[in-house]
Scaffold this motif. Structure first.
Motif, mmCIF file in Angstrom:
data_model
loop_
_atom_site.group_PDB
_atom_site.id
_atom_site.type_symbol
_atom_site.label_atom_id
_atom_site.label_comp_id
_atom_site.label_asym_id
_atom_site.label_seq_id
_atom_site.Cartn_x
_atom_site.Cartn_y
_atom_site.Cartn_z
ATOM 1 N N GLU A 209 68.562 168.593 104.289
ATOM 2 C CA GLU A 209 68.561 169.095 102.916
ATOM 3 C C GLU A 209 67.222 168.774 102.272
ATOM 4 O O GLU A 209 66.757 167.637 102.301
ATOM 5 C CB GLU A 209 69.712 168.483 102.104
ATOM 6 N N HIS A 210 66.583 169.813 101.738
ATOM 7 C CA HIS A 210 65.302 169.645 101.047
ATOM 8 C C HIS A 210 65.574 169.662 99.540
ATOM 9 O O HIS A 210 66.126 170.643 99.030
ATOM 10 C CB HIS A 210 64.364 170.810 101.359
ATOM 11 N N ASP A 211 65.156 168.613 98.860
ATOM 12 C CA ASP A 211 65.244 168.591 97.396
ATOM 13 C C ASP A 211 63.988 169.271 96.850
ATOM 14 O O ASP A 211 62.879 168.764 97.036
ATOM 15 C CB ASP A 211 65.326 167.136 96.921
ATOM 16 N N TRP B 84 68.065 174.227 100.971
ATOM 17 C CA TRP B 84 67.133 173.944 99.863
ATOM 18 C C TRP B 84 67.941 173.926 98.575
ATOM 19 O O TRP B 84 68.645 174.892 98.272
ATOM 20 C CB TRP B 84 66.040 175.014 99.796
ATOM 21 N N THR B 85 67.859 172.820 97.845
ATOM 22 C CA THR B 85 68.628 172.694 96.603
ATOM 23 C C THR B 85 67.735 172.151 95.493
ATOM 24 O O THR B 85 66.571 171.827 95.725
ATOM 25 C CB THR B 85 69.820 171.733 96.791
ATOM 26 N N HIS B 86 68.313 172.012 94.291
ATOM 27 C CA HIS B 86 67.598 171.531 93.108
ATOM 28 C C HIS B 86 66.422 172.471 92.804
ATOM 29 O O HIS B 86 65.261 172.062 92.749
ATOM 30 C CB HIS B 86 67.119 170.079 93.321
ATOM 31 N N CYS B 87 66.751 173.741 92.642
ATOM 32 C CA CYS B 87 65.727 174.759 92.401
ATOM 33 C C CYS B 87 66.322 175.908 91.594
ATOM 34 O O CYS B 87 67.542 176.036 91.498
ATOM 35 C CB CYS B 87 65.204 175.305 93.736
ATOM 36 N N ARG C 228 74.332 176.872 93.601
ATOM 37 C CA ARG C 228 74.687 175.709 94.429
ATOM 38 C C ARG C 228 76.197 175.485 94.473
ATOM 39 O O ARG C 228 76.763 175.161 95.503
ATOM 40 C CB ARG C 228 73.979 174.465 93.847
ATOM 41 N N ASN D 102 70.113 176.732 89.123
ATOM 42 C CA ASN D 102 70.857 175.736 89.917
ATOM 43 C C ASN D 102 71.235 176.324 91.269
ATOM 44 O O ASN D 102 72.406 176.385 91.635
ATOM 45 C CB ASN D 102 72.125 175.287 89.185
ATOM 46 N N GLY E 7 63.072 169.569 93.911
ATOM 47 C CA GLY E 7 62.523 168.871 92.743
ATOM 48 C C GLY E 7 62.445 169.730 91.486
ATOM 49 O O GLY E 7 61.579 169.512 90.645
#
Ligand code: DI6
Ligand code: FE
Length: 404
Positions: free
Chosen positions: A57-59, A6-9, A43, A27, A61
């Motif tokens: 990979e889950h963005d 899980w990224t962009h969080c 990240r 980040n 948002g």
């Protein structure tokens, strides 16, 4: 290894002792394998071996991620409702007067006994779904509106089965000593004998994770509560207590002596009680919904709990009489506005400390080795979860590593 990333969080980890408020990581990235968190951090620091095992990979948002919420004190399974009692109270009759006149809990006992297992399940499922829609991933459900072997069994079976096909884990608590059922009127000790007979039978059926009692002048004395605790202890079951809600009965001290997971309500808690809880490591479960709905004026001693370093959890107390509430997010706001908790304390109260109140060490924070129960929120900062009331900014819930 099959890693979901899980990224962009940004992540409010709620880890104890983390240097940033809320254990916040900007980040961030979160790696999950087989339902467990295997790594969390910035990240930019994600280990190359984990990135190499990535299967998905889950963005997120830009969402905020928190641990899944934990509602550690509910009476969610009951029959009927008490809207008429609400009307009576608005005309000036007090909660205690209604209870003494045979209404209150006793009227819910009648409705719960009259309901079939299916009816109880259907009515309770709606309340459970309301909690889940706000990001609850674990909760406790107490019995205590059956008050006989058959009806306590029915309640606990409904509680267990609710978890069956929902993305949530339910812990059950036997609250046989909640009120005196009508057939035992005037025979309090005989009913406690009956509670002691029910407990091992229900436990043998795998229906009991913990034992609770209502220690209060309109319910059970300290001595009667102690008999229930002794029986729990003999079965190796943890205890917790509805203590000092309407008066100071000394229940918290008793519960602490039995190593209680938590003491709940606590508006009338004494300093001695707080000291005993601190020593025992019992969590103080604060229930602003009941305080608000009964228009109590005596605040729980939050400053004293802080000074003795007693962990504070927050819960709905979802029940038909004193807190017909299915919003744990609203309780965050009320814990701050009514009890003056900080938004960070309130959020820890529905995550890390609520986990401790249920005896869980595998959840309540976002850290490697913990269960991958977490929630994505459409908010920029964790304080917004306590700040906006009546809002539900939940985007997604992840339960045991999978998107719900
Ligand atoms: N204290 C409470 O606030 C709930 N139970 C308890 O022991 C209320 C129960 C009810 O009024 O139905
Ligand atoms: Fe309660």
């Amino acid at each position: 290894m099959t890693v979901q990333l899980w990224t962009h969080c940004r992540i409010a980890t709620l880890q104890a002792g983390h240097s940033a408020p809320y254990g916040l990581i900007e980040n961030a990235a979160l790696a999950v394998d087989s339902g467990q968190i295997v790594w969390v951090g910035p990240r930019s620091e994600l280990p190359a071996e984990l990135a190499a095992c990535k299967t998905r990979e889950h963005d997120a948002g830009g969402a905020l991620i928190t641990p899944g919420l934990i509602d550690c004190h509910t009476h969610l399974v009951y029959g009927g409702d008490r809207a008429q009692e609400f009307e009576l109270r608005l005309q000036g009759t007090s909660y205690e007067d209604i209870a003494r006149a045979g209404g209150g809990i006793a009227s819910t006992v009648l409705a719960t006994r009259a309901a079939s297992e299916e009816e109880l399940g259907a009515q309770s499922l709606k309340r459970l779904q309301a909690l889940l829609s706000e990001g609850v991933t674990s909760l406790e459900i107490k019995s205590g509106y059956g008050l006989s072997l058959a009806h306590e069994r029915k309640t606990l079976r409904v509680a267990r089965s609710l978890a069956g096909n929902q993305p949530v884990e339910v812990c059950t608590t036997f609250l046989g000593a909640h009120a005196l059922p009508p057939e035992f009127a005037g025979r309090q000790d005989a009913y406690v004998d009956e509670v002691l007979r029910m407990l091992p039978l229900l436990h043998a059926e795998g229906l009991v994770d913990a034992v609770d009692a209502f220690c209060e002048r309109i319910a059970f004395s300290v001595a009667q509560t102690e008999r229930v605790f002794q029986a729990a202890q003999a079965l190796g079951l943890p205890v917790k207590l509805h203590a000092e809600q309407l008066s100071d009965s000394g229940g918290a001290e008793l519960a602490a002596r039995y190593g209680a997971l938590s003491c709940d309500h606590l508006e009338w808690l004494s300093e001695q009680g707080a000291v005993a809880m601190a020593k025992a490591g019992s969590v103080a479960v604060l229930l602003p919904g009941a305080f608000y709905f009964l228009r109590e004026t005596k605040l729980p001693p939050v400053a004293m709990l802080r000074s003795h370093q007693v962990a504070m959890a927050i819960s709905t107390d979802c029940n038909p009489g004193s807190s017909p509430c299915t919003s744990l997010l609203l309780m965050l706001n009320m814990a701050c506005t009514l009890f003056r908790l900080t938004p960070e304390e309130a959020l820890a109260g529905v995550t890390r400390h609520a986990a401790t109140a249920l005896g869980f060490s595998d959840r309540g924070v976002i850290a490697a080795g913990k269960r991958a129960d977490f929630v994505l929120w459409d908010v920029a900062h964790p304080a917004q979860l306590a700040y906006a009331f009546g809002a539900n900014p939940r985007l997604k819930t992840v339960f045991k590593g999978e998107v719900v």
